[in-house]
Write an enzyme that holds these catalytic residues in place. Structure first.
Site, PDB file in Angstrom:
ATOM      1  N   CYS A 203       0.776  -1.108  -0.085  1.00 35.07           N
ATOM      2  CA  CYS A 203       0.010   0.084  -0.176  1.00 35.07           C
ATOM      3  C   CYS A 203       0.838   1.268  -0.138  1.00 35.07           C
ATOM      4  O   CYS A 203       1.703   1.450   0.701  1.00 35.07           O
ATOM      5  CB  CYS A 203      -0.660   0.118   1.069  1.00 35.07           C
ATOM      6  SG  CYS A 203      -1.692   1.521   1.489  1.00 35.07           S
ATOM      7  N   ILE A 204       0.693   2.012  -0.937  1.00 39.66           N
ATOM      8  CA  ILE A 204       1.469   2.928  -1.207  1.00 39.66           C
ATOM      9  C   ILE A 204       1.512   4.228   0.015  1.00 39.66           C
ATOM     10  O   ILE A 204       2.488   4.885   0.618  1.00 39.66           O
ATOM     11  CB  ILE A 204       1.205   3.911  -2.359  1.00 39.66           C
ATOM     12  CG1 ILE A 204       2.297   5.135  -2.976  1.00 39.66           C
ATOM     13  CG2 ILE A 204      -0.094   4.602  -2.580  1.00 39.66           C
ATOM     14  CD1 ILE A 204       2.355   5.554  -4.178  1.00 39.66           C
TER      15      ILE A 204
END
Lengths: 130, 119
Positions: free
Chosen positions: A78-79
């Protein structure tokens, strides 16, 4: 059956990360398919290429990387979780003017849409470490 | 095909970022027009308190994230009735309309979901 995994805990802190890895290996041995492994929350530390384990301990990021290479599995961190925790790829490091990047090869940074898609595309989503 | 996603929220709103991150998954799934429902259990109920002030914690107000749920088409919000009673809370103290479920109803809700994510 088509599976996706959601990994929430940090390697070296929580047993569930090792459990997730062995679960993934067993799924593949038994002929199942893994659509995606999504790393969220502290799970993103598994995509830090700079993780350096003592010689007598496993390098967990490299184990995930090896699994991804051997079986062509989509690994996504997840960025938002990753940037906050100091795991950046080259383009994010440039964007935020950071001195280096450390996302391990074989992983990509992307958004929660990838988890939503994994849930829609898979027969089962199994989460580890909540 | 639209699958039914159920997110179970057990964490109190502050103290661990998983409470917020579970809601972020719900909002993302709502944005992709998935069929999402939320179940608040145990100390997760504190997330729903209408009066929240997180200023002194230097954290974002969790209630504001929850208040966005209806805007993302998420209206199926359930609470564990026992947990509500244990904490001496009433539904009118909560920031969103919820349905309180008995243990048997919770079992049926989980059973009806295609994917369950537990936080």
């Amino acid at each position: 059956m088509k599976f996706s995994l959601l990994v929430l805990a940090a390697p070296y802190s929580d047993q569930s990360v090792g459990t997730a890895l062995r679960f993934a290996q067993t799924l593949l041995q038994q002929g199942h398919e893994i659509f995606r492994v999504f790393f969220y929350h502290n799970g993103v530390y598994a995509s830090n290429a700079l993780s350096t384990a003592p010689q007598d301990e496993a390098n967990i990021p490299r184990q995930w990387q090896q699994l991804a290479q051997d079986h062509n599995i989509d690994m996504v961190s997840c960025i938002a979780s990753a940037l906050k925790r100091g795991v950046l790829d080259e383009s994010e490091a440039q964007r935020y003017d950071q001195p280096c990047h450390n996302l391990i090869a074989g992983f990509e940074l992307s958004g929660l849409g990838q988890l939503v898609e994994a849930s829609a595309q898979s027969d089962r989503v199994v989460s580890f470490g909540a | 095909m639209n699958k039914k996603l159920l997110i179970i929220c057990r964490k109190p709103p502050y103290g661990n970022s998983l409470a917020r991150e579970a809601i972020d998954i719900a909002l993302a799934a709502g944005a992709f027009e998935q069929d999402v429902s939320l179940l608040f259990c145990g100390d997760g109920l504190w997330q729903l308190m209408a009066e929240q002030d997180s200023q002194e914690l230097a954290l974002k107000n969790h209630g504001k994230a929850l208040a966005a749920l209806p805007l993302y088409g998420i209206d199926d919000i359930y609470v564990q009735a026992d947990a509500l009673a244990e904490r001496q809370l009433s539904q009118n103290e909560l920031l969103l309309p919820v349905k309180a479920l008995s243990p048997a109803e919770i079992t049926a809700l989980i059973d009806s979901a295609d994917t369950v994510l537990n936080f």
